[in-house]
Scaffold this motif. Structure first.
Motif, PDB file in Angstrom:
ATOM      1  N   ASN A 140     -17.023  43.038 112.903  1.00 61.98           N
ATOM      2  CA  ASN A 140     -17.159  44.214 112.052  1.00 61.98           C
ATOM      3  C   ASN A 140     -17.814  43.764 110.751  1.00 61.98           C
ATOM      4  O   ASN A 140     -17.445  42.712 110.215  1.00 61.98           O
ATOM      5  CB  ASN A 140     -15.777  44.813 111.777  1.00 61.98           C
ATOM      6  CG  ASN A 140     -15.831  45.991 110.836  1.00 61.98           C
ATOM      7  OD1 ASN A 140     -16.560  46.938 111.071  1.00 61.98           O
ATOM      8  ND2 ASN A 140     -15.078  45.931 109.754  1.00 61.98           N
ATOM      9  N   TYR A 141     -18.783  44.538 110.253  1.00 59.97           N
ATOM     10  CA  TYR A 141     -19.521  44.157 109.056  1.00 59.97           C
ATOM     11  C   TYR A 141     -19.507  45.280 108.023  1.00 59.97           C
ATOM     12  O   TYR A 141     -19.520  46.466 108.363  1.00 59.97           O
ATOM     13  CB  TYR A 141     -20.983  43.857 109.394  1.00 59.97           C
ATOM     14  CG  TYR A 141     -21.195  42.692 110.316  1.00 59.97           C
ATOM     15  CD1 TYR A 141     -21.246  42.860 111.693  1.00 59.97           C
ATOM     16  CD2 TYR A 141     -21.338  41.404 109.808  1.00 59.97           C
ATOM     17  CE1 TYR A 141     -21.441  41.788 112.545  1.00 59.97           C
ATOM     18  CE2 TYR A 141     -21.542  40.323 110.645  1.00 59.97           C
ATOM     19  CZ  TYR A 141     -21.595  40.520 112.013  1.00 59.97           C
ATOM     20  OH  TYR A 141     -21.790  39.445 112.843  1.00 59.97           O
ATOM     21  N   LYS A 179     -24.988  44.288 106.989  1.00 60.09           N
ATOM     22  CA  LYS A 179     -25.429  44.457 108.381  1.00 60.09           C
ATOM     23  C   LYS A 179     -26.888  44.097 108.525  1.00 60.09           C
ATOM     24  O   LYS A 179     -27.722  44.500 107.728  1.00 60.09           O
ATOM     25  CB  LYS A 179     -25.192  45.904 108.825  1.00 60.09           C
ATOM     26  CG  LYS A 179     -23.759  46.217 109.164  1.00 60.09           C
ATOM     27  CD  LYS A 179     -23.601  47.661 109.636  1.00 60.09           C
ATOM     28  CE  LYS A 179     -22.158  47.985 109.954  1.00 60.09           C
ATOM     29  NZ  LYS A 179     -21.985  49.409 110.323  1.00 60.09           N
ATOM     30  N   GLY A 180     -27.172  43.326 109.574  1.00 58.26           N
ATOM     31  CA  GLY A 180     -28.549  42.909 109.819  1.00 58.26           C
ATOM     32  C   GLY A 180     -28.948  41.664 109.061  1.00 58.26           C
ATOM     33  O   GLY A 180     -30.003  41.081 109.338  1.00 58.26           O
ATOM     34  N   ARG A 181     -28.143  41.242 108.107  1.00 59.57           N
ATOM     35  CA  ARG A 181     -28.456  40.035 107.324  1.00 59.57           C
ATOM     36  C   ARG A 181     -27.439  38.917 107.538  1.00 59.57           C
ATOM     37  O   ARG A 181     -27.803  37.745 107.496  1.00 59.57           O
ATOM     38  CB  ARG A 181     -28.506  40.373 105.830  1.00 59.57           C
ATOM     39  CG  ARG A 181     -29.529  41.426 105.465  1.00 59.57           C
ATOM     40  CD  ARG A 181     -29.664  41.558 103.947  1.00 59.57           C
ATOM     41  NE  ARG A 181     -28.428  41.992 103.307  1.00 59.57           N
ATOM     42  CZ  ARG A 181     -27.795  41.305 102.353  1.00 59.57           C
ATOM     43  NH1 ARG A 181     -28.291  40.154 101.936  1.00 59.57           N
ATOM     44  NH2 ARG A 181     -26.685  41.776 101.820  1.00 59.57           N
ATOM     45  N   ALA A 229     -17.123  40.652 106.483  1.00 60.81           N
ATOM     46  CA  ALA A 229     -17.169  40.700 107.944  1.00 60.81           C
ATOM     47  C   ALA A 229     -15.868  40.157 108.502  1.00 60.81           C
ATOM     48  O   ALA A 229     -15.235  39.291 107.888  1.00 60.81           O
ATOM     49  CB  ALA A 229     -18.339  39.884 108.488  1.00 60.81           C
ATOM     50  N   THR A 265     -24.207  37.173 109.859  1.00 63.68           N
ATOM     51  CA  THR A 265     -23.631  37.075 111.198  1.00 63.68           C
ATOM     52  C   THR A 265     -22.355  36.256 111.132  1.00 63.68           C
ATOM     53  O   THR A 265     -22.350  35.151 110.577  1.00 63.68           O
ATOM     54  CB  THR A 265     -24.610  36.413 112.174  1.00 63.68           C
ATOM     55  OG1 THR A 265     -25.823  37.165 112.235  1.00 63.68           O
ATOM     56  CG2 THR A 265     -23.999  36.350 113.576  1.00 63.68           C
ATOM     57  N   ASP A 283     -21.445  47.601 105.502  1.00 64.92           N
ATOM     58  CA  ASP A 283     -22.792  48.167 105.614  1.00 64.92           C
ATOM     59  C   ASP A 283     -23.805  47.367 104.804  1.00 64.92           C
ATOM     60  O   ASP A 283     -24.960  47.228 105.198  1.00 64.92           O
ATOM     61  CB  ASP A 283     -22.791  49.622 105.148  1.00 64.92           C
ATOM     62  CG  ASP A 283     -22.099  50.549 106.125  1.00 64.92           C
ATOM     63  OD1 ASP A 283     -21.731  51.669 105.724  1.00 64.92           O
ATOM     64  OD2 ASP A 283     -21.916  50.154 107.292  1.00 64.92           O
TER      65      ASP A 283
END
Length: 116
Positions: free
Chosen positions: A58-59, A64-66, A49, A68, A61
């Motif tokens: 920007n992360y 993502k969602g896990r 990230a 931050t 794939d």
């Protein structure tokens, strides 16, 4: 010169959480990108990230969602909050500072191990 000091790695069970921190010091330009990369044994270093000085994140794939990413410009610090960790997240995590092509610095790395 920029120095990056990471902390927060360790051993955690799958499904658990960890928070990585990275403090930057030295010649810090106002416009920059801070980020986290990781390298697993036998694999190339990969993006996890990044976040710009204005907060654009920007992360990869795979996280993502896990995961931050967040930063504090006043303290020149970046964090990576990692949740729902998986064994495949096991790697050495590196903090990165970029301010144009000529300024690209890495931390020493911190080990994250996720047991199944």
């Amino acid at each position: 010169q920029v120095q990056l000091v990471e902390s927060g790695g360790g051993l955690v069970q799958a499904g658990g959480s960890l928070r990585l921190s990275c403090a930057a010091s030295g010649t810090i330009f106002r416009i920059n990108v801070l980020g986290w990369y990781r390298q697993a044994p036998g694999k190339q270093r990969e993006l996890v990230a990044t976040i710009t000085n204005v907060g654009n994140a920007n992360y990869a794939d795979s996280v993502k969602g896990r995961f931050t990413i967040a930063r504090d410009n006043a303290k020149n610090t970046v964090w990576l909050q990692m949740s729902s960790l998986k064994p495949e997240d096991t790697a050495v995590y590196y903090c990165n500072y970029r301010a144009g092509a000529a300024y690209n610095y890495w931390g020493q790395g911190t080990q994250v191990t996720v047991s199944s």
